[in-house]
Design an enzyme around this catalytic site. Structure first.
Site, PDB file in Angstrom:
ATOM      1  N   ASP A 239     -85.844  31.782 -40.073  1.00 28.44           N
ATOM      2  CA  ASP A 239     -86.024  31.234 -38.729  1.00 28.44           C
ATOM      3  C   ASP A 239     -84.897  31.752 -37.833  1.00 28.44           C
ATOM      4  O   ASP A 239     -83.722  31.636 -38.170  1.00 28.44           O
ATOM      5  CB  ASP A 239     -86.002  29.699 -38.765  1.00 28.44           C
ATOM      6  CG  ASP A 239     -86.323  29.100 -37.406  1.00 28.44           C
ATOM      7  OD1 ASP A 239     -87.505  28.829 -37.168  1.00 28.44           O
ATOM      8  OD2 ASP A 239     -85.395  28.908 -36.594  1.00 28.44           O
ATOM      9  N   ILE A 240     -85.271  32.360 -36.696  1.00 30.35           N
ATOM     10  CA  ILE A 240     -84.267  32.917 -35.780  1.00 30.35           C
ATOM     11  C   ILE A 240     -83.520  31.774 -35.103  1.00 30.35           C
ATOM     12  O   ILE A 240     -84.139  30.870 -34.530  1.00 30.35           O
ATOM     13  CB  ILE A 240     -84.932  33.819 -34.725  1.00 30.35           C
ATOM     14  CG1 ILE A 240     -85.754  34.925 -35.416  1.00 30.35           C
ATOM     15  CG2 ILE A 240     -83.886  34.433 -33.800  1.00 30.35           C
ATOM     16  CD1 ILE A 240     -86.612  35.724 -34.483  1.00 30.35           C
TER      17      ILE A 240
ATOM     18  N   GLU B  13     -91.115  31.897 -34.282  1.00 31.60           N
ATOM     19  CA  GLU B  13     -89.959  32.707 -34.661  1.00 31.60           C
ATOM     20  C   GLU B  13     -89.689  32.646 -36.160  1.00 31.60           C
ATOM     21  O   GLU B  13     -88.595  32.980 -36.609  1.00 31.60           O
ATOM     22  CB  GLU B  13     -88.713  32.245 -33.889  1.00 31.60           C
ATOM     23  CG  GLU B  13     -88.228  30.836 -34.209  1.00 31.60           C
ATOM     24  CD  GLU B  13     -88.856  29.775 -33.316  1.00 31.60           C
ATOM     25  OE1 GLU B  13     -88.260  28.720 -33.139  1.00 31.60           O
ATOM     26  OE2 GLU B  13     -89.959  30.014 -32.801  1.00 31.60           O
TER      27      GLU B  13
END
Length: 715
Positions: free
Chosen positions: A595-596, A638
């Protein structure tokens, strides 16, 4: 004089329309508009389809509604767009003049002056598809139920005290937590959650029921105005009253209609109709050799257009349908006459059939065409077939219609489409009449170079759902279903099955006369041999082209458009395969969710285009350094999912640490630096897709809680 009359009529109609939109304001209201032309309005960013963003532009039903009001009143609206809890508190704190999407509740009266409702939405309860049987609100007792903070029915839910309510600031997180099993159910309006399900391709959610509370049935969307500004409230109410039914219909068709494309669309059913679906298995008959409309494959399974419609009916109604097998269309007609089946999905209404069947409004209309041998001239009209033997399937609704309308036709009834086309091929019939869809479908695999579509007749086949005469309840349910089916649904189903190809109008008489006069027997043989060779070459080229297009379609169906990685559907398929391999051979595999970190800040600061570029750059890093045996794809938003076959926890965590460092040290084009967090796990005995994803997701949350830019493990 005629032109003058039309002009006067146009001017009159225009004047009537203009008068319908004219608002009479009091002196006080006019003065308010003059001295307070700018109105501060608070709106949500994620309340689709009413107010949300496409890229960086706020759009939706409410934005168009405010444009109409602005044009009609002269008011200008300064928009403050933020999550519901923020704008709701801003409105209560008198930081804005008005708020959209607010529903009436008595406890809000001290700080809100309400307009009338401009749209009402059903409030639904959504659960995961493995929730089990839902038997009303009692099924949610002790369960974690997600709701939006400060939603208008929250006090009623809290007063019940039976659910473990979990509060959220936005719809996206609420829906995502249900998808990943962090809550057991969510309560929210139908259109908004349907939009998020479509947008993120969530496949494991379903509608449980509509929420009905003593003081709440639907979400009534209104404008809320500061009580200290009664003139503004009055102006807005007059503006709403001035909106015509046609204008509202256009707004609804533009913004609300698109949401109905989702297969779980809502239909208002009575209690009797709901009880009927809960207690009955609906039996149906088909034409077993009527492809592409309907038929049976080699395994005896129902396929074709009507099969797709039955699948759609099941999704919309949550009903149970059961096929009653028959040998042919005539037997199907006999079965429904004798009530051995309840309905036909595709039936044409005729006076004779109305004696024992009721029909919904027709929802498919298909042209009838004439199939002949290739040496027959083009058929311009049906009367060109006079004194010729014409085949039509026995029991078809058009047999009697064509005999009555064109008594000069020599109509011969055949058993099915194969019998009819074979008799044309063998010269026993001059032509065969059926739908363009049916004949075109058969021409794909048979009769190439032997038969053609020589013309179209004026009549069309209008297809409805047919229900046995005594079952009025089922008829009403299916009519509501037909009303719900969108043009997009019809188009998607129809184009899946129907090839459309017309024969050009060629003067075959002239061709044959020239051929007979000019070509000797040996040249004729050479000509036909050449034609066959060319046809075979074209067939090979067409087959190769189809294979290439099918490969491309398959690639597109499993690929995320933005990143060119696998999409969620393909990832779930690969993950299920690894679970099967693990169960069979006792080998473990690794799973990681990336996960960004603070990705929302990128979109908010630099815009969604830069956010898309960040996603693509991270995808490129993952592809460049992934092991050949591993799989990676975009799981949603994301988040990325990485599957590592034949791996242990140490190997997977080392690989993720390598990814983490490469991302952290990467110089992104616009934003320079960005980090990512990783949740890692390995498979266990008796794992399911949900359990292994849940562990990786728990590890991801741990990485986030520890400050992000970390790799966390959950075993």
């Amino acid at each position: 004089m005629k032109i003058l009359f039309i002009q006067l009529l146009f001017i009159f109609c225009f004047s009537i329309e203009a008068m319908a939109n004219t608002i009479t304001f009091t002196k006080e209201e006019k003065k308010f508009i003059e001295t307070n032309p700018l109105v501060k309005v608070a709106m949500m960013p994620d309340f689709s389809p009413f107010t949300y963003y496409i890229k960086d532009t706020p759009v939706g039903f409410e934005h168009d509604l405010l444009k109409i009001i602005s044009k009609r009143t002269g008011l200008q609206f300064e928009k403050t767009i933020n999550k519901w809890t923020t704008i709701y508190n801003a409105f209560k704190g008198k930081e804005v003049d008005m708020i959209t999407s607010i529903s009436y509740k008595k406890y809000r009266e001290p700080f809100t002056s309400f307009t009338s409702s401009y749209y009402d939405i059903p409030i639904m309860i959504f659960v995961k598809d493995d929730f089990g049987e839902y038997n009303g609100l009692k099924s949610l007792k002790g369960k974690k139920v997600g709701v939006l903070k400060d939603v208008f029915y929250i006090k009623e839910l809290e007063k019940m005290g039976t659910m473990n309510l979990v509060y959220y600031d936005n719809y996206a997180e609420l829906t995502k937590d249900l998808v990943f099993g962090k809550i057991d159910a969510l309560i929210q309006n139908l259109t908004n959650i349907n939009y998020l399900i479509k947008k993120n391709v969530y496949t494991n959610l379903k509608l449980a029921s509509e929420l009905i509370l003593p003081n709440t049935t639907k979400e009534d969307l209104r404008f809320g105005v500061q009580p200290e500004k009664p003139l503004l409230s009055s102006i807005l109410q007059k503006a709403l009253n001035s909106i015509t039914a046609k204008e509202k219909e256009e707004l609804v068709n533009k913004w609300i209609g698109s949401i109905k494309e989702y297969g779980g669309g809502h239909i208002e059913l009575s209690q009797d109709e709901i009880a009927y679906l809960d207690t009955n298995i609906i039996k149906y008959c088909i034409n077993p050799s009527g492809l592409p409309f309907e038929g049976l494959n080699e395994k005896g399974n129902h396929i074709g257009i009507s099969s797709d419609y039955y699948n759609l009916f099941e999704k919309i109604l949550s009903a149970k349908f059961e096929l009653v097998e028959t040998k042919n269309w005539n037997q199907s007609i006999d079965y429904i006459k004798n009530q051995k089946c309840d309905m036909l999905a595709l039936g044409m209404e005729t006076p004779e059939r109305k004696k024992y069947l009721n029909f919904t409004s027709h929802y498919l209309e298909v042209p009838l065409v004439v199939a002949t041998r290739v040496d027959v001239p083009f058929i311009n009209q049906i009367l060109d077939l006079e004194d010729e033997k014409i085949g039509i399937i026995k029991g078809d609704a058009f047999v009697k219609i064509l005999r009555q309308k064109y008594p000069s036709l020599d109509i011969v009834e055949v058993e099915d489409i194969y019998d009819g086309l074979d008799k044309v091929k063998n010269g026993q019939l001059f032509a065969f009449i059926d739908t363009l869809a049916s004949i075109g479908y058969e021409f794909q695999t048979k009769y190439f170079g032997e038969l053609k579509i020589a013309g179209k007749i004026s009549e069309n086949l209008k297809l409805s759902i047919a229900v046995v005469k005594k079952d009025e309840t089922l008829l009403n349910i299916l009519q509501k279903t037909v009303n719900t089916i969108t043009n997009e649904w019809h188009r998607e189903i129809f184009t899946k099955w129907v090839p459309i190809k017309y024969e050009k109008n060629i003067n075959y008489d002239l061709v044959w006369k020239i051929a007979i006069a000019a070509v000797l027997l040996i040249l004729l043989i050479i000509y036909w041999n050449t034609k066959i060779i060319r046809a075979n070459k074209l067939l090979k080229e067409a087959k190769k082209d189809i294979e290439e297009k099918n490969k491309e379609l398959k690639r597109l169906s499993i690929t995320d458009k933005l990143t060119n990685l696998y999409n969620r559907r393909k990832l779930e398929e690969l993950l299920q395969n690894e679970l099967h391999r693990s169960e069979r051979f006792g080998r473990t595999f690794g799973l990681a969710i990336l996960d960004i970190d603070h990705f929302k800040d990128v979109n908010d600061t630099y815009g969604h285009q830069i956010g898309d570029e960040v996603l693509k750059e991270i995808a490129d890093i993952l592809k460049a350094y992934l092991r050949k045996t591993d799989f990676v794809g975009r799981f949603g938003g994301e988040e990325f999912l990485i599957i590592c076959p034949e791996s242990d926890i140490k190997g997977v965590s080392n690989l993720m640490e390598n990814f983490r460092l490469r991302i952290a040290n990467h110089n992104f084009k616009e934003i320079r630096n960005k980090t990512a967090s990783f949740g890692v796990t390995v498979s266990k005995e008796d794992d399911t897709m949900d359990t292994v994803i849940k562990r990786a997701d728990s590890a991801l949350y741990e990485a986030k809680n520890k400050g992000r830019n970390k790799v966390s493990i959950c075993v």
